[in-house]
Motif scaffolding. Structure first.
Motif, mmCIF file in Angstrom:
data_model
loop_
_atom_site.group_PDB
_atom_site.id
_atom_site.type_symbol
_atom_site.label_atom_id
_atom_site.label_comp_id
_atom_site.label_asym_id
_atom_site.label_seq_id
_atom_site.Cartn_x
_atom_site.Cartn_y
_atom_site.Cartn_z
ATOM 1 N N ASP A 1 -15.346 42.602 11.456
ATOM 2 C CA ASP A 1 -15.857 43.901 11.010
ATOM 3 C C ASP A 1 -15.598 45.024 12.015
ATOM 4 O OD1 ASP A 1 -16.829 42.912 8.565
ATOM 5 O OD2 ASP A 1 -18.698 42.272 9.499
ATOM 6 N N THR A 2 -14.477 44.921 12.719
ATOM 7 C CA THR A 2 -14.104 45.933 13.710
ATOM 8 C C THR A 2 -13.481 47.154 13.053
ATOM 9 O OG1 THR A 2 -13.674 44.141 15.261
ATOM 10 C CG2 THR A 2 -12.811 46.292 15.840
ATOM 11 N N VAL A 3 -12.767 46.953 11.959
ATOM 12 C CA VAL A 3 -12.092 48.042 11.250
ATOM 13 C C VAL A 3 -12.569 48.064 9.796
ATOM 14 C CG1 VAL A 3 -10.034 47.969 12.723
ATOM 15 C CG2 VAL A 3 -10.098 46.590 10.652
ATOM 16 N N VAL A 4 -12.208 49.125 9.070
ATOM 17 C CA VAL A 4 -12.603 49.215 7.665
ATOM 18 C C VAL A 4 -11.949 48.075 6.878
ATOM 19 C CG1 VAL A 4 -12.996 51.704 7.744
ATOM 20 C CG2 VAL A 4 -10.746 50.849 7.101
ATOM 21 N N ASP A 5 -12.579 47.701 5.789
ATOM 22 C CA ASP A 5 -12.119 46.564 4.985
ATOM 23 C C ASP A 5 -10.675 46.709 4.504
ATOM 24 O OD1 ASP A 5 -14.541 45.280 5.278
ATOM 25 O OD2 ASP A 5 -15.329 45.968 3.351
ATOM 26 N N GLY A 6 -10.270 47.918 4.124
ATOM 27 C CA GLY A 6 -8.896 48.118 3.646
ATOM 28 C C GLY A 6 -7.861 47.780 4.705
ATOM 29 N N MET A 7 -8.123 48.185 5.940
ATOM 30 C CA MET A 7 -7.209 47.874 7.046
ATOM 31 C C MET A 7 -7.220 46.380 7.328
ATOM 32 S SD MET A 7 -5.785 49.761 9.863
ATOM 33 C CE MET A 7 -5.686 49.654 11.622
ATOM 34 N N GLU A 8 -8.405 45.800 7.348
ATOM 35 C CA GLU A 8 -8.548 44.362 7.603
ATOM 36 C C GLU A 8 -7.741 43.550 6.585
ATOM 37 O OE1 GLU A 8 -10.509 40.800 9.160
ATOM 38 O OE2 GLU A 8 -11.104 42.815 9.754
ATOM 39 N N ARG A 9 -7.939 43.809 5.308
ATOM 40 C CA ARG A 9 -7.240 43.058 4.260
ATOM 41 C C ARG A 9 -5.740 43.313 4.295
ATOM 42 N NH1 ARG A 9 -10.440 41.503 -0.697
ATOM 43 N NH2 ARG A 9 -12.597 41.553 -0.002
ATOM 44 N N GLY A 10 -5.365 44.554 4.565
ATOM 45 C CA GLY A 10 -3.947 44.876 4.632
ATOM 46 C C GLY A 10 -3.250 44.151 5.762
ATOM 47 N N VAL A 11 -3.816 44.210 6.956
ATOM 48 C CA VAL A 11 -3.204 43.552 8.116
ATOM 49 C C VAL A 11 -3.183 42.036 7.931
ATOM 50 C CG1 VAL A 11 -3.474 43.128 10.603
ATOM 51 C CG2 VAL A 11 -3.710 45.447 9.693
ATOM 52 N N ARG A 12 -4.248 41.482 7.345
ATOM 53 C CA ARG A 12 -4.275 40.023 7.099
ATOM 54 C C ARG A 12 -3.147 39.583 6.179
ATOM 55 N NH1 ARG A 12 -10.292 39.263 5.515
ATOM 56 N NH2 ARG A 12 -9.275 39.084 3.509
ATOM 57 N N SER A 13 -2.626 40.494 5.356
ATOM 58 C CA SER A 13 -1.571 40.132 4.414
ATOM 59 C C SER A 13 -0.166 40.323 4.991
ATOM 60 C CB SER A 13 -1.699 40.972 3.141
ATOM 61 O OG SER A 13 -1.261 42.305 3.371
ATOM 62 N N MET A 14 -0.070 40.882 6.186
ATOM 63 C CA MET A 14 1.236 41.222 6.754
ATOM 64 C C MET A 14 1.748 40.150 7.706
ATOM 65 S SD MET A 14 0.488 45.248 7.490
ATOM 66 C CE MET A 14 2.163 45.657 7.980
ATOM 67 N N ARG A 15 3.074 40.104 7.813
ATOM 68 C CA ARG A 15 3.723 39.220 8.776
ATOM 69 C C ARG A 15 4.177 40.055 9.969
ATOM 70 N NH1 ARG A 15 8.356 37.055 5.555
ATOM 71 N NH2 ARG A 15 8.889 36.104 7.530
ATOM 72 N N PRO A 16 4.258 39.458 11.158
ATOM 73 C CA PRO A 16 4.712 40.213 12.328
ATOM 74 C C PRO A 16 6.054 40.901 12.070
ATOM 75 C CG PRO A 16 3.837 38.106 13.014
ATOM 76 C CD PRO A 16 3.903 38.084 11.504
ATOM 77 N N GLY A 17 6.131 42.161 12.428
ATOM 78 C CA GLY A 17 7.352 42.941 12.230
ATOM 79 C C GLY A 17 7.395 43.698 10.914
ATOM 80 N N GLU A 18 6.515 43.374 9.993
ATOM 81 C CA GLU A 18 6.466 44.068 8.709
ATOM 82 C C GLU A 18 5.874 45.459 8.911
ATOM 83 O OE1 GLU A 18 3.790 43.533 4.751
ATOM 84 O OE2 GLU A 18 4.891 41.753 5.385
ATOM 85 N N ARG A 19 6.361 46.392 8.146
ATOM 86 C CA ARG A 19 5.805 47.752 8.165
ATOM 87 C C ARG A 19 5.367 48.078 6.748
ATOM 88 N NH1 ARG A 19 8.465 53.167 10.757
ATOM 89 N NH2 ARG A 19 6.710 54.496 10.215
ATOM 90 N N ALA A 20 4.142 48.592 6.601
ATOM 91 C CA ALA A 20 3.602 48.844 5.268
ATOM 92 C C ALA A 20 2.717 50.084 5.258
ATOM 93 C CB ALA A 20 2.793 47.640 4.787
ATOM 94 N N ARG A 21 2.569 50.623 4.070
ATOM 95 C CA ARG A 21 1.621 51.715 3.833
ATOM 96 C C ARG A 21 0.468 51.124 3.033
ATOM 97 N NH1 ARG A 21 4.673 55.306 1.245
ATOM 98 N NH2 ARG A 21 5.137 56.383 3.187
ATOM 99 N N LEU A 22 -0.746 51.357 3.506
ATOM 100 C CA LEU A 22 -1.934 50.893 2.799
ATOM 101 C C LEU A 22 -2.627 52.105 2.207
ATOM 102 C CD1 LEU A 22 -3.332 48.487 5.527
ATOM 103 C CD2 LEU A 22 -1.985 47.866 3.518
ATOM 104 N N ARG A 23 -2.890 52.044 0.929
ATOM 105 C CA ARG A 23 -3.629 53.118 0.256
ATOM 106 C C ARG A 23 -4.909 52.500 -0.265
ATOM 107 N NH1 ARG A 23 -2.739 58.187 -2.334
ATOM 108 N NH2 ARG A 23 -4.237 58.437 -4.019
ATOM 109 N N CYS A 24 -6.034 53.042 0.187
ATOM 110 C CA CYS A 24 -7.291 52.447 -0.233
ATOM 111 C C CYS A 24 -8.262 53.497 -0.733
ATOM 112 C CB CYS A 24 -7.912 51.622 0.890
ATOM 113 S SG CYS A 24 -8.295 52.497 2.380
ATOM 114 N N GLU A 25 -9.001 53.103 -1.742
ATOM 115 C CA GLU A 25 -10.078 53.933 -2.277
ATOM 116 C C GLU A 25 -11.227 53.905 -1.267
ATOM 117 O OE1 GLU A 25 -9.878 55.702 -5.078
ATOM 118 O OE2 GLU A 25 -7.852 54.951 -5.485
ATOM 119 N N SER A 26 -12.166 54.811 -1.423
ATOM 120 C CA SER A 26 -13.245 54.962 -0.437
ATOM 121 C C SER A 26 -14.064 53.692 -0.209
ATOM 122 C CB SER A 26 -14.156 56.116 -0.818
ATOM 123 O OG SER A 26 -14.776 55.879 -2.060
ATOM 124 N N GLN A 27 -14.201 52.848 -1.234
ATOM 125 C CA GLN A 27 -15.001 51.628 -1.050
ATOM 126 C C GLN A 27 -14.356 50.679 -0.042
ATOM 127 O OE1 GLN A 27 -13.412 52.285 -3.980
ATOM 128 N NE2 GLN A 27 -12.721 50.430 -4.968
#
Length: 97
Positions: free
Chosen positions: A62-88
């Motif tokens: 719970d160090t970062v917002v849930d959207g960032m947490e879930r996004g990073v958990r889905s990424m592989r090292p070296g991947e670059r992505a844009r995460l778009r999240c609703e306020s929740q």
């Protein structure tokens, strides 16, 4: 390529990770990311990309917002992505501190 990670949370891959590379980080891993947080109108509210120093945090703490947490958990090292999240998935009614 777009991926729906949850209702209101979309990941768009901008650069794929190297073929045959590592898998996404396991539960509790320490990760380092460069990111720019911005509102839909383009106003930047956090920029760890321009600082040239990666932001480090541990997954599932719970160090970062849930959207960032879930996004990073889905990424592989070296991947670059844009995460778009609703306020929740971000700061919700609390707003940006």
């Amino acid at each position: 390529m777009q991926e729906l990670l949850a209702d209101g949370l979309i990941k768009t891959v901008l650069r794929e990770a190297a073929a045959g590379g590592e898998e996404p980080p396991p539960w509790g891993s320490m990760v380092r990311v460069h990111f720019t947080g911005m509102f839909p109108n383009g106003t930047v509210f956090d920029d760890h990309h321009a600082e040239q120093q990666a932001y480090e945090f541990q997954l599932n703490t719970d160090t970062v917002v849930d959207g960032m947490e879930r996004g990073v958990r889905s990424m592989r090292p070296g991947e670059r992505a844009r995460l778009r999240c609703e306020s929740q998935w971000a700061y919700g009614a609390k707003g940006v501190g």
